[in-house]
Every structure is written in structure tokens, then in C-alpha cells.
Design an enzyme around this catalytic site. Structure first.
Site, PDB file in Angstrom:
ATOM      1  N   LYS A  53       0.985  -1.224  -0.084  1.00 34.32           N
ATOM      2  CA  LYS A  53      -0.026   0.086   0.077  1.00 34.32           C
ATOM      3  C   LYS A  53       1.020   1.288  -0.073  1.00 34.32           C
ATOM      4  O   LYS A  53       0.762   2.281  -0.726  1.00 34.32           O
ATOM      5  CB  LYS A  53      -0.882  -0.020   1.260  1.00 34.32           C
ATOM      6  N   GLN A  97      -4.768  -1.701   9.739  1.00 32.15           N
ATOM      7  CA  GLN A  97      -4.527  -3.160   9.151  1.00 32.15           C
ATOM      8  C   GLN A  97      -5.192  -4.088   9.792  1.00 32.15           C
ATOM      9  O   GLN A  97      -5.052  -4.335  11.004  1.00 32.15           O
ATOM     10  CB  GLN A  97      -2.956  -3.217   8.756  1.00 32.15           C
ATOM     11  N   ASP A 120     -10.837   2.284   3.768  1.00 28.92           N
ATOM     12  CA  ASP A 120     -11.270   1.130   3.627  1.00 28.92           C
ATOM     13  C   ASP A 120     -12.650   1.198   3.378  1.00 28.92           C
ATOM     14  O   ASP A 120     -13.181   0.014   2.962  1.00 28.92           O
ATOM     15  CB  ASP A 120     -10.944   0.457   4.997  1.00 28.92           C
TER      16      ASP A 120
HETATM   17  N1  GUN Z   1      -6.496  -7.018   5.650  1.00 25.58           N
HETATM   18  C1  GUN Z   1      -6.708  -7.418   4.360  1.00 25.58           C
HETATM   19  N2  GUN Z   1      -7.411  -6.839   3.599  1.00 25.58           N
HETATM   20  C2  GUN Z   1      -7.449  -5.704   4.455  1.00 25.58           C
HETATM   21  C3  GUN Z   1      -8.083  -4.526   3.648  1.00 25.58           C
HETATM   22  O1  GUN Z   1      -8.666  -4.175   2.894  1.00 25.58           O
HETATM   23  N3  GUN Z   1      -8.077  -3.430   4.664  1.00 25.58           N
HETATM   24  C4  GUN Z   1      -7.530  -3.363   5.849  1.00 25.58           C
HETATM   25  N4  GUN Z   1      -7.472  -2.325   6.768  1.00 25.58           N
HETATM   26  N5  GUN Z   1      -6.937  -4.697   6.509  1.00 25.58           N
HETATM   27  C5  GUN Z   1      -6.967  -5.583   5.664  1.00 25.58           C
END
Ligand code: GUN
Length: 283
Positions: A53, A97, A120
Site C-alpha cells: 500500500k 490493517q 477502507d
Molecule cells: N487486511 C486484509 N485486507 C484488508 C483491507 O482491505 N483493509 C485493511 N485495513 N486490512 C486488511
């Protein structure tokens, strides 16, 4: 004949180029978009996702700040960190996360993030908009990415029969609402662990979206030759290889399919970049 294999990396790259242009325009008007990523603990897979990311942020000209919290952080400490980011005007997007280690309630943490900074799309008010047929806000990145890939494939979604396997708060349920919503107009069956005769439901479906996290579950004889198959699952096998929820031999049968890796994953990250730009524009 074999399925056409979707190129998630290429689509993500074109979306990120568009985001980069939007970021440059915003910077000309004095706003420098910034994403804050909170990671709790040392889970190696989460570390990789977070690094990916941050790399996408670099490609798009978005600033990113990583807040690393110890494994033993309490829910109160994580919430206090989020509240600090909510009130920091230089931060436009916030994500925590997942999974968060320990017995932290992820929904309570998601509920504290300012809905305007919720890149998100997991805040109850952003998820709730989907029930109302309002898709103009910050959409959850994975379902938004899947819709984008299906649209990009050229498939006529209106009236298509879709089976969504999995009913999680962050993928399966919002995915179903987005596919069934006005504008996309598919007819959706939500398949879960208590569903009877999953094979027949899949066999009748024009679109199969697998988001269950169990490797190679969807078999070639579950899939009709006209089907579009989207593999959201990603699991690490004992030999270290990544595996999706869909048996790779489905590619011999289906019409179109997303690979793992290189399918939904990169497009999901591109959607996060779009959301961060949107949040910065709306700040
Ligand atoms: N863990 C796995 N996929 C995601 C996501 O799309 N967002 C977040 N915050 N954590 C994740």
C-alpha cells in the site's frame, strides 16, 4: 478453449496513473494527500500488504505515514491513535490493517475512524450507504475493485446471475450489495457455510465471486463455460506458494477468470489510492 485471464496489474496501473494526475492537480491547489496506515503487531503477511500500500502511495504521489503499534496494544490505545489521526488535518485517509492481534473488536475500531477519512469503507455509516443504494461515498476497496474488473472485462452485468461465496462484513456482504445495486443490476445469490448445493448455484451463475479463504475450493465441474470467475481468496500454502479459492483448472473451463496473484489484489490497492484522493478532495 480456456478462459481469458484478467490482467489486474495492468488495470491497477491505469487507475493509478489517473489517480496520480488527480493528486498533481490537488497539490497545485495546495492540498497534499496523505494516507495514515496503522499496523498493530508483527504479522508478516500484514507487513507485506502494508508495504504494498505504501509503495502504491509513492507511485501516485500520495504521502504515507506508517504508525506501528506493539502486538500487546489495547483497544483503547488503538482508538486513541485513530482519534489523533482524525483530528490531524494533514491526514486525509486512515486505515487500520486487519487482522488486529489480541481481543480487539475490529468493528469498534472501524467505527471510530472519521467516515470522511475511512478509505477502507468499513465505517458503519459508509457500509450503511450501500444498503440505501448510495454508491457515491468511500466504497470498500475489494468489492469496488471486483466491480471495476468485471466492468472492464466488457461483460454485460445488467441481469447477470452472480453467486457471491462468503458473507464477510468487508468483502462478501458489500460485494453483494454493490452487484445488486442500481447501475450494476445483477441478480445475486449469497452463498455461505450453511448453503445447500453450492455446486448447482455456481453452475447456474454467470458470475462467481469466491471470497471464502479456502484454497482451490471452486472446482472446474462447478463452472459453466460462459462463466466469469473472480478469485478474491489468497492463502499461503505449506510450500510457500499463494493460492486462491478457485482451482487453477477452472481456467480450462470458464470464459474469463482473475488470477492469484496479479488479479484482484493490485486493483484493490488501486481502489485504496482512489479513495485516498477522494477523501483529500473532500477535506
Ligand atoms: N487486511 C486484509 N485486507 C484488508 C483491507 O482491505 N483493509 C485493511 N485495513 N486490512 C486488511
Amino acid at each position: 478453449m480456456g478462459a481469458a485471464i484478467a490482467d489486474g496489474k495492468a488495470l491497477a496501473s491505469s487507475i493509478e496513473k489517473e489517480v496520480s494526475r488527480g493528486v498533481a492537480d490537488l497539490m497545485d491547489s495546495g492540498i497534499s494527500p496523505r494516507l495514515a496506515v496503522v499496523i498493530v503487531g508483527e504479522d508478516p503477511a500484514s507487513r507485506v500488504y502494508v508495504r504494498n500500500k505504501q509503495r502504491a502511495c509513492e507511485r501516485c504521489g500520495i504521502k504515507s505515514t506508517l504508525i506501528e503499534m506493539p502486538e500487546a496494544s489495547t483497544q483503547e490505545e488503538i482508538i486513541a491513535t485513530v482519534e489523533g489521526l482524525n483530528s490531524d488535518a494533514s491526514v486525509h485517509g486512515i486505515l487500520v490493517q486487519s487482522p488486529i492481534p489480541g481481543d480487539v473488536n475490529e468493528l469498534e475500531v472501524a467505527s471510530v475512524i472519521s467516515p470522511l477519512k475511512d478509505v477502507d469503507g468499513f465505517h458503519p455509516s459508509n457500509l450503511g450507504r450501500l444498503v440505501q443504494g448510495d454508491f457515491s461515498g468511500l466504497l470498500p476497496c475489494t468489492p469496488a475493485g471486483v466491480v471495476r474488473m468485471l466492468e472492464h472485462s466488457g461483460l454485460q452485468l445488467t441481469g447477470a446471475k452472480a453467486a457471491v461465496l462468503g458473507r464477510s462484513r468487508i468483502v462478501g456482504m458489500p460485494m453483494s450489495l454493490m452487484l445488486a445495486g442500481k447501475g450494476v443490476d445483477a441478480t445475486v445469490t449469497i452463498v455461505h457455510s450453511r448453503t445447500q448445493d453450492v455446486e448447482s448455484i455456481c453452475k447456474e451463475s454467470d458470475i462467481i465471486i469466491a471470497a471464502i479463504g479456502r484454497p482451490h475450493t471452486i472446482k472446474p465441474d462447478w463452472v459453466k463455460s460462459e462463466a466469469y470467475v473472480v478469485d478474491v481468496g489468497i492463502s499461503r500454502m505449506d510450500d510457500g506458494e499463494l493460492a486462491g479459492d478457485v482451482d487453477p483448472q477452472v481456467a480450462d473451463v470458464a470464459c474469463w477468470m482473475t488470477p492469484v496473484p496479479g488479479g484482484v489484489g493490485p486493483v484493490t490497492i488501486a481502489m485504496l489510492m482512489e479513495n485516498t484522493l477522494t477523501a483529500a478532495r473532500n477535506s
